[in-house]
Write an enzyme that holds these catalytic residues in place. Sequence first.
Site, short mmCIF file in Angstrom:
data_model
loop_
_atom_site.label_atom_id
_atom_site.label_comp_id
_atom_site.label_asym_id
_atom_site.label_seq_id
_atom_site.Cartn_x
_atom_site.Cartn_y
_atom_site.Cartn_z
N HIS A 1 0.83 -1.20 0.00
CA HIS A 1 0.00 0.00 0.00
C HIS A 1 0.87 1.26 0.00
O HIS A 1 2.07 1.18 0.22
CB HIS A 1 -0.99 0.01 1.18
CG HIS A 1 -0.36 0.04 2.54
ND1 HIS A 1 0.14 -1.08 3.15
CD2 HIS A 1 -0.19 1.05 3.40
CE1 HIS A 1 0.61 -0.76 4.34
NE2 HIS A 1 0.43 0.53 4.52
N HIS B 1 1.06 5.31 1.43
CA HIS B 1 0.58 6.37 2.33
C HIS B 1 1.04 7.71 1.76
O HIS B 1 2.22 7.87 1.44
CB HIS B 1 1.22 6.25 3.71
CG HIS B 1 0.62 5.23 4.58
ND1 HIS B 1 -0.49 5.46 5.35
CD2 HIS B 1 0.98 3.96 4.83
CE1 HIS B 1 -0.78 4.38 6.03
NE2 HIS B 1 0.10 3.44 5.73
N TYR C 1 3.05 8.78 12.05
CA TYR C 1 2.42 7.50 11.73
C TYR C 1 2.90 6.98 10.37
O TYR C 1 3.26 5.82 10.23
CB TYR C 1 0.89 7.65 11.73
CG TYR C 1 0.17 6.44 11.19
CD1 TYR C 1 0.02 5.29 11.96
CD2 TYR C 1 -0.36 6.43 9.91
CE1 TYR C 1 -0.63 4.18 11.47
CE2 TYR C 1 -1.02 5.33 9.40
CZ TYR C 1 -1.15 4.21 10.19
OH TYR C 1 -1.79 3.10 9.70
N GLN D 1 5.24 3.60 9.87
CA GLN D 1 4.37 2.51 9.42
C GLN D 1 5.16 1.26 9.06
O GLN D 1 4.79 0.16 9.44
CB GLN D 1 3.52 2.97 8.24
CG GLN D 1 2.57 1.94 7.72
CD GLN D 1 1.47 1.60 8.70
OE1 GLN D 1 1.00 2.46 9.41
NE2 GLN D 1 1.05 0.35 8.74
#
Length: 152
Positions: free
Chosen positions: A55, A57, A119, A123
Amino acid sequence: MAHTKWMCKYHIVFIPKYRRKAIYGQYREDLREIIRNLCRYKGIEIIEGHMMPDHVHLLLSIPPKYSVSEIMGYLKGKSALMIFDKHANLKYKYGNRHFWAEGYYVSTVGLNETTIRKYIQDQEKHDIALDKLSVKNMKTPSGVRASVTQAL
């Protein structure tokens, strides 16, 4: 927009089709550069970003003249075409030139920007720690692997 002041920041997460772990090595570097260029073309500032194996971010500052859905359609659509042009072998894995899965996660960023930046930065460390923990939990004392349901 010459007389307009704005602060529109969004935390966005999106995934490759079937959540394949496709963002590795050369693909990762190429996708990073493609997304940077596409954002630069539209005047979007990438405040923070990180490419995980399965993924992406992004913390983006998007001008108010664009909607988030418009930008996500643009980013995902153009980046898929560009990555398929650069890596022709991916066309066989991802039929119909669909690199990204449908949809995305988005949240507005207010005063908690530093929390979201941290964050995004942490991650990958967090995911690696969870992977190590889940592998450790899946071993029984006799050394035989337990079932996935027992580990959860």
